[in-house]
Design a protein around this motif. Sequence first.
Motif, PDB file in Angstrom:
ATOM      1  N   THR A  91     -48.179  -0.954 -22.078  1.00  0.00           N
ATOM      2  CA  THR A  91     -48.479  -1.964 -21.352  1.00  0.00           C
ATOM      3  C   THR A  91     -47.958  -2.030 -19.897  1.00  0.00           C
ATOM      4  N   ASP A  92     -46.652  -1.437 -19.804  1.00  0.00           N
ATOM      5  CA  ASP A  92     -46.198  -1.291 -18.541  1.00  0.00           C
ATOM      6  C   ASP A  92     -46.835  -0.440 -17.797  1.00  0.00           C
ATOM      7  N   GLN A  93     -47.207   0.750 -18.206  1.00  0.00           N
ATOM      8  CA  GLN A  93     -47.901   1.789 -17.534  1.00  0.00           C
ATOM      9  C   GLN A  93     -49.463   1.387 -16.944  1.00  0.00           C
ATOM     10  N   ILE A  94     -50.073   0.339 -17.583  1.00  0.00           N
ATOM     11  CA  ILE A  94     -51.196  -0.250 -17.156  1.00  0.00           C
ATOM     12  C   ILE A  94     -51.073  -1.283 -15.894  1.00  0.00           C
ATOM     13  N   LEU A  95     -49.938  -1.757 -15.898  1.00  0.00           N
ATOM     14  CA  LEU A  95     -49.497  -2.539 -14.828  1.00  0.00           C
ATOM     15  C   LEU A  95     -49.080  -1.841 -13.598  1.00  0.00           C
TER      16      LEU A  95
ATOM     17  N   TRP B  59     -59.724  -3.831 -24.260  1.00  0.00           N
ATOM     18  CA  TRP B  59     -59.990  -4.452 -23.119  1.00  0.00           C
ATOM     19  C   TRP B  59     -59.222  -4.450 -21.799  1.00  0.00           C
ATOM     20  N   ALA B  60     -58.036  -4.189 -21.919  1.00  0.00           N
ATOM     21  CA  ALA B  60     -57.211  -4.199 -20.905  1.00  0.00           C
ATOM     22  C   ALA B  60     -57.430  -2.782 -20.168  1.00  0.00           C
ATOM     23  N   LEU B  61     -57.515  -1.784 -21.025  1.00  0.00           N
ATOM     24  CA  LEU B  61     -57.700  -0.560 -20.489  1.00  0.00           C
ATOM     25  C   LEU B  61     -59.094  -0.348 -19.811  1.00  0.00           C
ATOM     26  N   LEU B  62     -60.093  -1.011 -20.515  1.00  0.00           N
ATOM     27  CA  LEU B  62     -61.351  -0.708 -19.706  1.00  0.00           C
ATOM     28  C   LEU B  62     -61.377  -1.633 -18.158  1.00  0.00           C
ATOM     29  N   VAL B  63     -60.706  -2.890 -18.563  1.00  0.00           N
ATOM     30  CA  VAL B  63     -60.698  -3.545 -17.257  1.00  0.00           C
ATOM     31  C   VAL B  63     -59.671  -2.959 -16.208  1.00  0.00           C
ATOM     32  N   ALA B  64     -58.783  -2.279 -16.558  1.00  0.00           N
ATOM     33  CA  ALA B  64     -57.925  -1.707 -15.576  1.00  0.00           C
ATOM     34  C   ALA B  64     -58.915  -0.270 -15.030  1.00  0.00           C
TER      35      ALA B  64
ATOM     36  N   MET C 245     -66.195   5.997 -29.049  1.00  0.00           N
ATOM     37  CA  MET C 245     -66.015   5.095 -27.874  1.00  0.00           C
ATOM     38  C   MET C 245     -64.443   5.494 -27.319  1.00  0.00           C
ATOM     39  N   PRO C 246     -64.189   6.667 -26.971  1.00  0.00           N
ATOM     40  CA  PRO C 246     -62.402   6.788 -26.884  1.00  0.00           C
ATOM     41  C   PRO C 246     -62.052   6.053 -25.526  1.00  0.00           C
ATOM     42  N   ILE C 247     -61.215   5.252 -25.769  1.00  0.00           N
ATOM     43  CA  ILE C 247     -60.295   4.555 -24.769  1.00  0.00           C
ATOM     44  C   ILE C 247     -58.869   4.951 -24.792  1.00  0.00           C
ATOM     45  N   ILE C 248     -58.531   6.141 -23.831  1.00  0.00           N
ATOM     46  CA  ILE C 248     -57.229   6.375 -24.024  1.00  0.00           C
ATOM     47  C   ILE C 248     -55.886   5.959 -23.550  1.00  0.00           C
ATOM     48  N   THR C 249     -55.123   5.857 -24.149  1.00  0.00           N
ATOM     49  CA  THR C 249     -53.776   4.928 -23.751  1.00  0.00           C
ATOM     50  C   THR C 249     -53.197   5.792 -22.739  1.00  0.00           C
ATOM     51  N   PRO C 250     -52.572   5.221 -21.740  1.00  0.00           N
ATOM     52  CA  PRO C 250     -51.844   5.960 -20.474  1.00  0.00           C
ATOM     53  C   PRO C 250     -50.425   6.205 -20.791  1.00  0.00           C
ATOM     54  N   ALA C 251     -49.731   6.217 -21.609  1.00  0.00           N
ATOM     55  CA  ALA C 251     -48.419   6.651 -21.747  1.00  0.00           C
ATOM     56  C   ALA C 251     -48.357   7.648 -22.973  1.00  0.00           C
ATOM     57  N   TYR C 252     -47.226   8.619 -22.691  1.00  0.00           N
ATOM     58  CA  TYR C 252     -47.232   9.632 -23.546  1.00  0.00           C
ATOM     59  C   TYR C 252     -46.586   9.105 -25.049  1.00  0.00           C
ATOM     60  N   PRO C 253     -47.216   9.532 -26.099  1.00  0.00           N
ATOM     61  CA  PRO C 253     -48.287  10.493 -26.327  1.00  0.00           C
ATOM     62  C   PRO C 253     -49.716   9.570 -26.246  1.00  0.00           C
ATOM     63  N   CYS C 254     -50.463  10.290 -25.359  1.00  0.00           N
ATOM     64  CA  CYS C 254     -51.716   9.505 -25.065  1.00  0.00           C
ATOM     65  C   CYS C 254     -52.514   9.613 -26.544  1.00  0.00           C
ATOM     66  N   MET C 255     -53.156   8.397 -26.862  1.00  0.00           N
ATOM     67  CA  MET C 255     -53.777   8.269 -28.016  1.00  0.00           C
ATOM     68  C   MET C 255     -55.250   7.560 -27.761  1.00  0.00           C
ATOM     69  N   ASN C 256     -55.940   7.597 -28.564  1.00  0.00           N
ATOM     70  CA  ASN C 256     -57.294   6.931 -28.462  1.00  0.00           C
ATOM     71  C   ASN C 256     -56.958   5.324 -29.168  1.00  0.00           C
TER      72      ASN C 256
END
Length: 730
Positions: free
Chosen positions: A203-207, A245-250, A309-320
């Motif tokens: 969440t913090d990394q998205i912001l 949805w947050a990652l797609l919008v970001a 439909m991979p949507i990868i999280t931005p914080a380590y460890p990055c995951m789908n």
Amino acid sequence: MGSPLLSNRSSGQRLGITEPISLSGPTEDDVIKTHELEKFLQDAGLYESQEEAVTREEVLGRLDQIVKIWVKSISRAKGLNEQLVQEANAKIFTFGSYRLGVHGPGADIDTLCVGPRHATREEDFFGELHRMLSEMSEVSELHPVPDAHVPVMRFKFSGVSIDLLYAKLSLWVIPEDLDISQDSILQNADDQTVRSLNGCRVTDQILRLVPNIQNFRTTLRCMRFWAKRRGVYSNVAGFLGGINWALLVARICQLYPNALPNMLVSRFFRVYTQWRWPNPVMLCDIEEGSLGLQIWDPRRNPKDRFHLMPIITPAYPCMNSSYNVSASTLRILSEEFQRGSDICEAMESSRAEWDTLFEPFAFFEAYKNYLQIDISAENADDLRKWKGWVESRLRQLTLKIERHTYNMLQCHPHPGDFSDKSRPFHHSYFMGLQRKQGVLVNEGEQFDIRLTVEEFKHSVNLYTLWKPGMEIYVCHVRRKNIPKFVFPGGVRPPRPSKATWDSRRAMELKAASSSQVDKSPEGQGTPDEMDEGRKRKREEEVESNLKSARIVAALPSSTGEAQESVLASVATNGAGDIGHDVVQNHITGGSAYGKPSGSVADESSSREAENLAIEKITSVSYVACPDFSKELDELEDDVQQKDKYEDTDKSGKSPPMVSLTSNVAATAVMSSNGISTSGSFYTSGDIEELEPAELMAPPSIVNPPAPPTQRKPLIRLSLTSLGKAKGKGT
């Protein structure tokens, strides 16, 4: 709680793995449309009142005080010296929709308690802290779930719903200014702590990775509302959840860093309509890190190769974050993206308004055939546990039907559940069914999915906490026989009198078809055929992408050379070389605020250039992957089924098969206890019912009660009756 609010960026640095598609700013029309959107969201009741916001802050402050008292108490009980007791600290962080600033009235707050190394999860968090909360008058509905994948304690504090996770760090003292974004925080952390920390870190990394937080929030609030209205907001059902949805919008915000929400919503649909799944959506490069934690990497992890439909999280460890998406739900999402794109185009020419975009999807009018999954239990506590388990397995039914019918029978799971008030401790789930568009159907041909359903029920009944009374039933129900309790007020609504976007489009297609028939002896087909043709084309495009697309990712390597090569490829082949400059010349018209020139030719050229830039970003390929349609790794329970079938085969009996069949005679059926029975066609009105097989007691249950005698399970679905409804009645 947690990190301070992040400010907007003004330094102009690039955010994301590619250059932006457009740097153009808002037009006057964008400003007007954005104000209209904000008013629409306000009128829809998506913002909480100031009073509720203050209450939430007070609750979070009180909760932070409680965990500080708790950690000092257990530190003293464990015999730590008085200095360590005084220094002992725990801290509350928030994540999810509340941290992102897009929560609505009554929404729960996702919270994380970070504690020191001597504060254990089992004994101290779920033990002592649970006891403290249970004795507080402000706390109600306290429910610990220690055995969940991410252990959580759920409760209401002064009426505010709280989901509280716990992370035990390897520190003796938790500093008040702790920064959990640092990877070093994961040092020596157990898997449950890593997963618990992941929500806050992502969440913090998205912001940090969006260029304008306020525009991101408004756009995300809009897209969340849209997804819920269209029935595609549910991770457990195989669609997308809040983080997805947050990652797609970001990512859209990164590609259009100066755009207002009006344009961001439009570009959201335009970009993801063209996206070549399974190319992943990523906000930043994937880093391998130094702690050896597993990251999303299709080259090393076989399971990652089958994600659609991979949507990868931005914080380590990055995951789908979207591994639950199936072929059927991806098709539905793609159709909805296309619909949204069409409506946004119509809005640009004043042929549609915001309320058109948010028209709810009429799920129980959309199909002629449905599967109804009923569950029940003896009491509320058993039902809550049983319901959670069944919901986690429902996606397996979609996957099994897809696989066993070779994707000829398509499923549309409803994201929610329904309860019949006349039947206590009972819930129902529904799944729309239709044959694949464009498939030739032989007269009388049927789908025989009896054994597929039996296999699913068998896996569900292996629940380790199963108790007598936990039952599951599955039946085929036609549209006209959908139970009334699914409708508001228990009253089946009449056919909608108000024209919707889809009905208006059908009329336009009909008019266009009529004019074409007048001009051509061949004609262009009926509106339904034209509509099905468009959907079939989109389905074929999705299938083609799943089979031929290659994963787009800046994948790590031990030497770093592969990652540098990938980044160089992005710079060479991505949007940066042609997309950015070309789009700027056309979209901005030489103006910093993107004022249009008014020329139709310029507008057409601008759109073409932008589409070219989108195409570049969504189709760069690096790593080849196998056929995504198999999804074998998503069917872990099939291993058990396979073993059972092999044993049966060795005994001389034929293993059960699921096939397309036109035979309506009795068929051999394998019940959940492995006994072959003879299935016969059972009909009750217009409902073809599948009664539950014997309830399987898990290995941990000793001497389970004998199950009642069951009728022979059977579902057959006629291929000719499985077309999607077009408003013609049943």
